[in-house]
Scaffold this motif. Structure first.
Motif, PDB file in Angstrom:
ATOM      1  N   ASP A   1      35.837  43.738  37.110  1.00  0.00           N
ATOM      2  CA  ASP A   1      36.895  43.151  37.928  1.00  0.00           C
ATOM      3  C   ASP A   1      36.815  43.670  39.359  1.00  0.00           C
ATOM      4  OD1 ASP A   1      40.097  43.421  38.808  1.00  0.00           O
ATOM      5  OD2 ASP A   1      39.558  41.536  37.803  1.00  0.00           O
ATOM      6  N   ASP A   2      36.577  44.977  39.519  1.00  0.00           N
ATOM      7  CA  ASP A   2      36.434  45.564  40.857  1.00  0.00           C
ATOM      8  C   ASP A   2      35.223  44.967  41.584  1.00  0.00           C
ATOM      9  OD1 ASP A   2      38.653  47.158  40.463  1.00  0.00           O
ATOM     10  OD2 ASP A   2      37.491  48.961  39.964  1.00  0.00           O
TER      11      ASP A   2
ATOM     12  N   ALA B   1      36.054  41.366  42.650  1.00  0.00           N
ATOM     13  CA  ALA B   1      36.952  41.341  43.805  1.00  0.00           C
ATOM     14  C   ALA B   1      36.165  41.569  45.097  1.00  0.00           C
ATOM     15  CB  ALA B   1      38.045  42.387  43.647  1.00  0.00           C
ATOM     16  N   THR B   2      35.220  42.492  45.055  1.00  0.00           N
ATOM     17  CA  THR B   2      34.385  42.757  46.228  1.00  0.00           C
ATOM     18  C   THR B   2      33.486  41.567  46.523  1.00  0.00           C
ATOM     19  OG1 THR B   2      34.418  45.119  45.766  1.00  0.00           O
ATOM     20  CG2 THR B   2      32.663  44.329  47.207  1.00  0.00           C
TER      21      THR B   2
END
Length: 180
Positions: free
Chosen positions: A87-88, A91-92
């Motif tokens: 997820d991180d 997002a990036t």
């Protein structure tokens, strides 16, 4: 070469020259360079630059298809630690690569790019559905409706792996937003 194409080429050359001069001579600050680069990004492309933009959009679409598959697999395995890490990463990826690629308005209207542009936006929205971000999904839906207003018959690839029309895709996506 048509007069319109020549004008675009001159405008692009002027923007590139300004950007190079800014870098070489330090005549302007970083903000001025960003403005010059934004103007180049917003300029409709032709020739090889158009082909390259289509490749970039196609590659981003394939990336999102793979990301959707990976995320679905992680959810199926109930691998919460990996889901958080992925997820991180997503997002990036969305913020630094995909959103700037989707920013120019002209590619949503361009005959050769509109279908790919719309398909990429639907793939992004589908990823946001899987990530369980209903507010961001609604923002994506609103943007699709605004950019492609009156073009419900545009052929797109959505649901992923199938072809359909933009109008049908919007109905499916609106339904998926709440089911996740």
């Amino acid at each position: 070469m048509s007069q319109r194409t020549m004008l675009r080429a001159k405008a692009l050359a002027a923007a590139v020259t300004l950007a190079v001069a800014t870098l070489v001579f330090g005549c302007a600050g970083a903000e001025d360079l960003e403005i010059a680069n934004a103007k180049v990004e917003e300029s409709p492309l032709g020739g090889e630059a158009l082909v390259q933009r289509k490749r970039d959009l196609d590659r981003a679409y394939r990336d999102l298809v793979h990301f959707n598959t990976t995320l679905a697999s992680l959810v199926d395995r109930q691998d919460s630690a990996s889901i958080v890490l992925f997820d991180d990463f997503l997002a990036t990826y969305l913020g630094e690569y995909l959103d700037p690629l989707l920013r120019p308005q002209w590619q949503s209207r361009h005959a050769e790019l509109a279908g790919v542009d719309a398909s990429l936006r639907f793939a992004k929205a589908e990823l946001l559905v899987q990530m369980r971000y209903p507010r961001r999904v609604q923002e994506a839906i609103d943007e699709i409706e605004e950019r492609f207003e009156g073009r419900d018959a545009l052929l797109i690839e959505y649901p992923i792996g199938r072809q359909g029309t933009l109008g049908d895709g919007l109905e499916i996506l609106k339904d998926r937003k709440w089911k996740g």
